[in-house]
Design a protein around this motif. Structure first.
Motif, PDB file in Angstrom:
ATOM      1  N   THR A  43       7.264  18.816   2.704  1.00 20.04           N
ATOM      2  CA  THR A  43       7.553  19.660   1.542  1.00 20.04           C
ATOM      3  C   THR A  43       9.030  19.669   1.187  1.00 20.04           C
ATOM      4  OG1 THR A  43       5.656  21.106   1.927  1.00 20.04           O
ATOM      5  CG2 THR A  43       7.458  22.016   0.641  1.00 20.04           C
ATOM      6  N   LEU A  44       9.896  19.760   2.186  1.00 21.57           N
ATOM      7  CA  LEU A  44      11.329  19.807   1.909  1.00 21.57           C
ATOM      8  C   LEU A  44      11.802  18.545   1.214  1.00 21.57           C
ATOM      9  CD1 LEU A  44      14.092  21.111   2.118  1.00 21.57           C
ATOM     10  CD2 LEU A  44      14.301  20.191   4.436  1.00 21.57           C
ATOM     11  N   LEU A  45      11.366  17.388   1.685  1.00 25.01           N
ATOM     12  CA  LEU A  45      11.780  16.124   1.061  1.00 25.01           C
ATOM     13  C   LEU A  45      11.172  15.985  -0.321  1.00 25.01           C
ATOM     14  CD1 LEU A  45      13.264  13.394   1.392  1.00 25.01           C
ATOM     15  CD2 LEU A  45      11.109  12.452   2.216  1.00 25.01           C
ATOM     16  N   TYR A  46       9.861  16.207  -0.418  1.00 23.45           N
ATOM     17  CA  TYR A  46       9.173  15.993  -1.693  1.00 23.45           C
ATOM     18  C   TYR A  46       9.670  16.958  -2.762  1.00 23.45           C
ATOM     19  CZ  TYR A  46       5.377  15.178  -5.001  1.00 23.45           C
ATOM     20  OH  TYR A  46       4.649  14.878  -6.135  1.00 23.45           O
ATOM     21  N   ILE A  48      -4.150  10.388   4.934  1.00 21.32           N
ATOM     22  CA  ILE A  48      -3.261   9.963   3.845  1.00 21.32           C
ATOM     23  C   ILE A  48      -3.748  10.504   2.510  1.00 21.32           C
ATOM     24  CG2 ILE A  48      -2.544   7.944   2.493  1.00 21.32           C
ATOM     25  CD1 ILE A  48      -2.282   6.437   5.171  1.00 21.32           C
ATOM     26  N   VAL A  49      -5.050  10.410   2.265  1.00 21.78           N
ATOM     27  CA  VAL A  49      -5.613  10.943   1.015  1.00 21.78           C
ATOM     28  C   VAL A  49      -5.348  12.446   0.918  1.00 21.78           C
ATOM     29  CG1 VAL A  49      -7.754  11.418  -0.237  1.00 21.78           C
ATOM     30  CG2 VAL A  49      -7.376   9.164   0.783  1.00 21.78           C
ATOM     31  N   PHE A  50      -5.528  13.145   2.041  1.00 18.20           N
ATOM     32  CA  PHE A  50      -5.303  14.589   2.059  1.00 18.20           C
ATOM     33  C   PHE A  50      -3.837  14.922   1.788  1.00 18.20           C
ATOM     34  CE2 PHE A  50      -4.383  18.561   4.335  1.00 18.20           C
ATOM     35  CZ  PHE A  50      -5.269  19.404   3.686  1.00 18.20           C
ATOM     36  N   LEU A  51      -2.905  14.199   2.417  1.00 16.36           N
ATOM     37  CA  LEU A  51      -1.482  14.455   2.227  1.00 16.36           C
ATOM     38  C   LEU A  51      -1.043  14.160   0.793  1.00 16.36           C
ATOM     39  CD1 LEU A  51      -0.142  12.934   5.565  1.00 16.36           C
ATOM     40  CD2 LEU A  51      -0.136  15.361   4.942  1.00 16.36           C
ATOM     41  N   ILE A  52      -1.575  13.091   0.220  1.00 13.28           N
ATOM     42  CA  ILE A  52      -1.258  12.751  -1.170  1.00 13.28           C
ATOM     43  C   ILE A  52      -1.758  13.852  -2.101  1.00 13.28           C
ATOM     44  CG2 ILE A  52      -1.740  11.136  -3.057  1.00 13.28           C
ATOM     45  CD1 ILE A  52       0.181   9.989  -1.028  1.00 13.28           C
ATOM     46  N   ILE A 102       0.850  -1.204   0.000  1.00 10.10           N
ATOM     47  CA  ILE A 102       0.000   0.000   0.000  1.00 10.10           C
ATOM     48  C   ILE A 102       0.881   1.248   0.000  1.00 10.10           C
ATOM     49  CG2 ILE A 102      -1.647   1.355   1.352  1.00 10.10           C
ATOM     50  CD1 ILE A 102      -2.866  -1.240   2.335  1.00 10.10           C
ATOM     51  N   LEU A 103       1.918   1.219   0.829  1.00 10.16           N
ATOM     52  CA  LEU A 103       2.845   2.358   0.902  1.00 10.16           C
ATOM     53  C   LEU A 103       3.500   2.614  -0.446  1.00 10.16           C
ATOM     54  CD1 LEU A 103       4.448   4.495   2.480  1.00 10.16           C
ATOM     55  CD2 LEU A 103       6.040   2.677   3.169  1.00 10.16           C
ATOM     56  N   VAL A 104       3.973   1.570  -1.090  1.00 11.68           N
ATOM     57  CA  VAL A 104       4.619   1.720  -2.398  1.00 11.68           C
ATOM     58  C   VAL A 104       3.638   2.293  -3.418  1.00 11.68           C
ATOM     59  CG1 VAL A 104       5.662   0.476  -4.333  1.00 11.68           C
ATOM     60  CG2 VAL A 104       6.334  -0.085  -1.987  1.00 11.68           C
ATOM     61  N   ALA A 105       2.403   1.786  -3.416  1.00 10.97           N
ATOM     62  CA  ALA A 105       1.396   2.287  -4.355  1.00 10.97           C
ATOM     63  C   ALA A 105       1.137   3.775  -4.142  1.00 10.97           C
ATOM     64  CB  ALA A 105       0.095   1.495  -4.194  1.00 10.97           C
ATOM     65  N   LEU A 106       1.034   4.181  -2.881  1.00  8.37           N
ATOM     66  CA  LEU A 106       0.805   5.596  -2.578  1.00  8.37           C
ATOM     67  C   LEU A 106       1.998   6.455  -2.992  1.00  8.37           C
ATOM     68  CD1 LEU A 106      -0.798   5.157   0.962  1.00  8.37           C
ATOM     69  CD2 LEU A 106      -1.982   5.888  -1.122  1.00  8.37           C
ATOM     70  N   LEU A 107       3.195   5.946  -2.774  1.00  7.40           N
ATOM     71  CA  LEU A 107       4.397   6.687  -3.155  1.00  7.40           C
ATOM     72  C   LEU A 107       4.507   6.829  -4.670  1.00  7.40           C
ATOM     73  CD1 LEU A 107       6.952   5.136  -0.650  1.00  7.40           C
ATOM     74  CD2 LEU A 107       5.973   7.430  -0.563  1.00  7.40           C
ATOM     75  N   LEU A 108       4.095   5.801  -5.394  1.00  8.99           N
ATOM     76  CA  LEU A 108       4.118   5.878  -6.862  1.00  8.99           C
ATOM     77  C   LEU A 108       3.143   6.938  -7.366  1.00  8.99           C
ATOM     78  CD1 LEU A 108       4.361   2.104  -7.852  1.00  8.99           C
ATOM     79  CD2 LEU A 108       6.141   3.842  -8.071  1.00  8.99           C
ATOM     80  N   ILE A 109       2.018   7.083  -6.669  1.00  8.31           N
ATOM     81  CA  ILE A 109       1.020   8.073  -7.075  1.00  8.31           C
ATOM     82  C   ILE A 109       1.596   9.488  -7.045  1.00  8.31           C
ATOM     83  CG2 ILE A 109      -1.157   9.189  -6.365  1.00  8.31           C
ATOM     84  CD1 ILE A 109      -2.139   6.430  -5.495  1.00  8.31           C
ATOM     85  N   ILE A 110       2.460   9.765  -6.052  1.00  9.78           N
ATOM     86  CA  ILE A 110       3.011  11.118  -5.966  1.00  9.78           C
ATOM     87  C   ILE A 110       4.401  11.244  -6.599  1.00  9.78           C
ATOM     88  CG2 ILE A 110       1.683  11.785  -3.938  1.00  9.78           C
ATOM     89  CD1 ILE A 110       4.068  11.129  -2.195  1.00  9.78           C
ATOM     90  N   SER A 145       0.429  16.962  -1.859  1.00 11.59           N
ATOM     91  CA  SER A 145       1.708  16.804  -2.562  1.00 11.59           C
ATOM     92  C   SER A 145       1.527  16.919  -4.068  1.00 11.59           C
ATOM     93  CB  SER A 145       2.345  15.459  -2.207  1.00 11.59           C
ATOM     94  OG  SER A 145       2.739  15.426  -0.856  1.00 11.59           O
ATOM     95  N   LEU A 146       0.459  16.344  -4.588  1.00 10.66           N
ATOM     96  CA  LEU A 146       0.200  16.448  -6.023  1.00 10.66           C
ATOM     97  C   LEU A 146      -0.046  17.902  -6.422  1.00 10.66           C
ATOM     98  CD1 LEU A 146      -2.077  13.324  -6.638  1.00 10.66           C
ATOM     99  CD2 LEU A 146       0.291  13.652  -7.384  1.00 10.66           C
ATOM    100  N   ALA A 147      -0.729  18.650  -5.555  1.00  4.45           N
ATOM    101  CA  ALA A 147      -0.957  20.073  -5.827  1.00  4.45           C
ATOM    102  C   ALA A 147       0.378  20.816  -5.863  1.00  4.45           C
ATOM    103  CB  ALA A 147      -1.873  20.669  -4.763  1.00  4.45           C
ATOM    104  N   TYR A 148       1.271  20.465  -4.949  1.00  4.68           N
ATOM    105  CA  TYR A 148       2.604  21.079  -4.935  1.00  4.68           C
ATOM    106  C   TYR A 148       3.355  20.733  -6.219  1.00  4.68           C
ATOM    107  CZ  TYR A 148       7.056  22.694  -2.993  1.00  4.68           C
ATOM    108  OH  TYR A 148       8.233  23.368  -2.771  1.00  4.68           O
ATOM    109  N   CYS A 149       3.214  19.496  -6.649  1.00  7.96           N
ATOM    110  CA  CYS A 149       3.890  19.039  -7.869  1.00  7.96           C
ATOM    111  C   CYS A 149       3.404  19.809  -9.090  1.00  7.96           C
ATOM    112  CB  CYS A 149       3.658  17.542  -8.056  1.00  7.96           C
ATOM    113  SG  CYS A 149       4.364  16.858  -9.565  1.00  7.96           S
ATOM    114  N   TYR A 150       2.117  19.975  -9.205  1.00  6.86           N
ATOM    115  CA  TYR A 150       1.557  20.640 -10.387  1.00  6.86           C
ATOM    116  C   TYR A 150       1.658  22.157 -10.295  1.00  6.86           C
ATOM    117  CZ  TYR A 150      -0.043  16.139 -11.992  1.00  6.86           C
ATOM    118  OH  TYR A 150      -0.074  14.838 -12.439  1.00  6.86           O
ATOM    119  N   ASP A 151       2.214  22.658  -9.202  1.00  8.61           N
ATOM    120  CA  ASP A 151       2.477  24.087  -9.055  1.00  8.61           C
ATOM    121  C   ASP A 151       3.912  24.413  -9.449  1.00  8.61           C
ATOM    122  OD1 ASP A 151       1.524  26.580  -8.502  1.00  8.61           O
ATOM    123  OD2 ASP A 151       2.041  26.524  -6.374  1.00  8.61           O
TER     124      ASP A 151
END
Length: 608
Positions: free
Chosen positions: A130-133, A450-454, A21-29, A457-463
């Motif tokens: 944020t710093l890591l991602y 977890i859904v909120f954090l994912i 599950i962790l790997v799947a979530l990490l792949l999503i972001i 992060s995606l919002a940060y990515c697309y920014d």
């Protein structure tokens, strides 16, 4: 063998399920972040250095800075050899893989104390800091270094608690973690502390010695290459010679502010980009913290308070035994040492850390006989947090990404806070019925978080910002190879961003940084890069990438510009086809040229 594997899977089926599950979530972001990086290209100065050394190790061209951490370049070299050519996307992909591996390792490390639910949530919290991602996929060695640290700590833990044989793997990985990022070696203080308080036996010591021998053997190739290139197998020791006394250095990151990282902690945990440039994207200290960051800080404080309360409760329940004269005297001594430790902050990180370890070790001696579950593990994690925080804070040079080494242990304290709240919740709130199954409220809350954090992060990515200064350098170098198809390592190319020029042209780009205090330095700069003598080779080209004012330098002519990058060519080479700077005519020409315009640039000693 097959039966043993089946037994292992059966024993750890639920952990494997959560890891998947962790790997799947990490792949999503991480996949969107990787694609964004593919599109953006290189945006970090150091990325070029690792790519160049990877190319050098693969014997596919020129490299640079032989003393730089060698593990990432070696991995890149293997990829280049497999593919048959060099390509910058390799370093982005490697970065993502180690990011995922680091989150998995942290999950396993947390599972020693916490349940599946808390460990999964804390691992996602760590992965979405944020710093890591923001540094995922960029191509530095910070993520590979922190992943090596987490893996080492986990393997040392299970080596001590479950099987000493894991030392044969733990210590070589520790060696590779150190060579992947030299500052990872600071964890040795916490690891030695953990080993000392556990009073290892002779059998365990034998495995540690065997693991150390394997560690030295496994990195011997690197030491040999260091010695061949630098006449010493240990060039990394020089990195720490200045930091022992916190010696100030002339560096763009010079910042002797011991509170810098703590002041910017909210932005590191969760923040929003507030400007359209890559500097804000990779340096969250320029951003605005979000409400999430303050919630995480509160959880971190609760987690630390929960540890202190657990210790206090054990002491309170045994206060008659604890309040002995010898214990009170020891506490008084430890209080004095702690005060001295605080006073040493800002001098030498080694002194501060050693004094802290004395205090922590004394507390462990006082508390070890009381019923405090996993006390050595708690103190190991506390020591790692303090060691890295003190080390990074005391150093005179600072960069936001340096704080990545502290993030796993911040995630640990957050996990302590989450676990304490979940325990209270599960004790007082009955499980909910979901499709005829009993589900704890804590599990539902974790899923929502977890859904909120994912999503965050995606919002940060697309920014992601769209402007990339390094693309102009790549375009300029591409143009230059078409303009001059005879560029070789004999061609002297000077640039204020020599690592980028070296990577794109596959020739050695020499350092040339203009001092722009006044106009006279334009003349001095031309003299420095154009004079040909026994100790200096004249430049054929100068590539300016940073200066806002693209000056007219005597003896140089602008031949190309794209964005904020300008290419200059030596006037003599430009006006004399097939000419070289080795001839006497060039020496006379450049001396006469510089002398004739000298008066136009004021006093070349620095006065106009």
């Amino acid at each position: 063998m097959i039966n043993e594997i089946k037994e292992f899977i059966d024993r750890n089926r639920l952990d494997i399920y959560y890891i998947l599950i962790l790997v799947a979530l990490l792949l999503i972001i991480s996949i969107p972040k990787l694609l964004v990086q593919y599109n953006a290209g290189i945006i970090n100065w150091d990325t070029y250095l690792y790519l160049e050394n990877g190319r050098l190790y693969a014997k596919m061209g020129w490299g640079d800075v032989p003393s730089i951490s060698p593990v990432l370049p070696l991995i890149l070299a293997k990829i280049f050899l497999i593919r048959g050519h060099t390509f910058q996307e390799a370093i982005f992909t490697v970065d993502v893989l180690f990011y995922i591996l680091g989150a998995i390792a942290l999950y396993l490390l947390l599972r020693y104390k916490f349940d599946y639910n808390t460990s999964l949530l804390a691992s996602i919290i760590y992965a979405t800091f944020t710093l890591l991602y923001s540094w995922v996929g960029i191509g530095g060695n910070d993520i590979i270094g922190v992943t090596g640290t987490i893996l080492t700590v986990y393997l040392i833990l299970i080596s001590n608690k479950y099987s000493n044989k894991f030392y044969l793997l733990a210590i070589p990985i520790a060696a590779y973690a150190f060579l992947s990022r030299y500052t990872a070696g600071v964890m040795i203080f916490a690891i030695l502390f953990f080993i000392i308080i556990n009073k290892i036996n002779l059998k365990e010591l034998k495995y540690m010695i065997a693991g150390s021998i394997l560690g030295v053997i496994s990195i011997s190739w690197f030491l040999y290459e260091f010695n061949k290139a630098l006449d010493t197998p240990f060039p990394f020791l020089g990195q720490f010679s200045g930091t022992v006394q916190n010696t100030p250095v002339l560096d763009s990151g010079y910042l002797p502010d011991n509170t810098y990282f703590l002041r910017n902690l909210p932005q590191y945990l969760s923040s929003h980009i507030n400007s359209n440039n890559f500097n804000s994207w990779v340096n969250p200290s320029f951003n605005d913290p979000s409400i999430i960051s303050y919630i995480l800080i509160i959880m971190m404080i609760i987690g630390f308070a929960a540890i202190v309360y657990k210790i206090f409760k054990a002491v309170r329940d045994n206060k008659e035994d604890f309040l002995q004269i010898k214990n009170i005297i020891l506490l008084a001594v430890l209080a004095i040492v702690a005060a001295v430790c605080i006073l040493t902050i800002g001098t030498s990180y080694i002194i501060t850390i050693l004094l802290f370890m004395v205090v922590l070790g004394g507390l462990y001696y006082l508390l070890k006989d009381y019923p405090i579950e996993k006390l050595d593990y708690e103190f190991l994690m506390i020591s790692l947090f303090v060691v890295y925080l003190v080390f990074q804070s005391i150093l005179s040079t600072k960069n936001d990404r340096y704080f990545i080494t502290v993030l796993p242990f911040i995630a640990y304290f957050i996990a302590c806070g989450v676990s304490w709240i979940y325990e209270l919740m599960d004790k007082h709130v009955s499980p909910l019925e979901v499709k005829k199954r009993s589900v704890k409220l804590s599990s539902i809350i974790s899923a929502i978080l977890i859904v909120f954090l994912i999503a965050n992060s995606l919002a940060y990515c697309y920014d992601t910002p769209t402007e990339n200064h390094y693309e102009d350098i790549e375009e300029a170098c591409s143009w230059l190879t078409g303009y001059d198809n005879n560029i070789t390592n004999q061609t002297i190319i000077v640039s204020d961003n020599w690592p980028a020029v070296t990577w794109y042209l596959n020739v050695y780009g020499q350092r040339g940084v203009l001092n722009v205090k006044n106009q006279s330095h334009y003349w001095l700069f031309s003299r420095d890069i154009l004079i040909q003598n026994e100790t200096n080779h004249a430049a054929t080209y100068y590539i300016d990438t940073h200066n806002d004012i693209k000056a007219d330098y005597p003896g140089l002519t602008k031949i190309y510009r794209t964005g904020d990058v300008v290419i200059y060519e030596n006037d003599y080479i430009l006006n004399n086809s097939n000419a070289t700077v080795e001839c006497d005519d060039y020496i006379n020409y450049i001396n006469n040229t510089l002398e004739s315009v000298k008066g136009n640039y004021g006093d070349v000693n620095g006065k106009l």
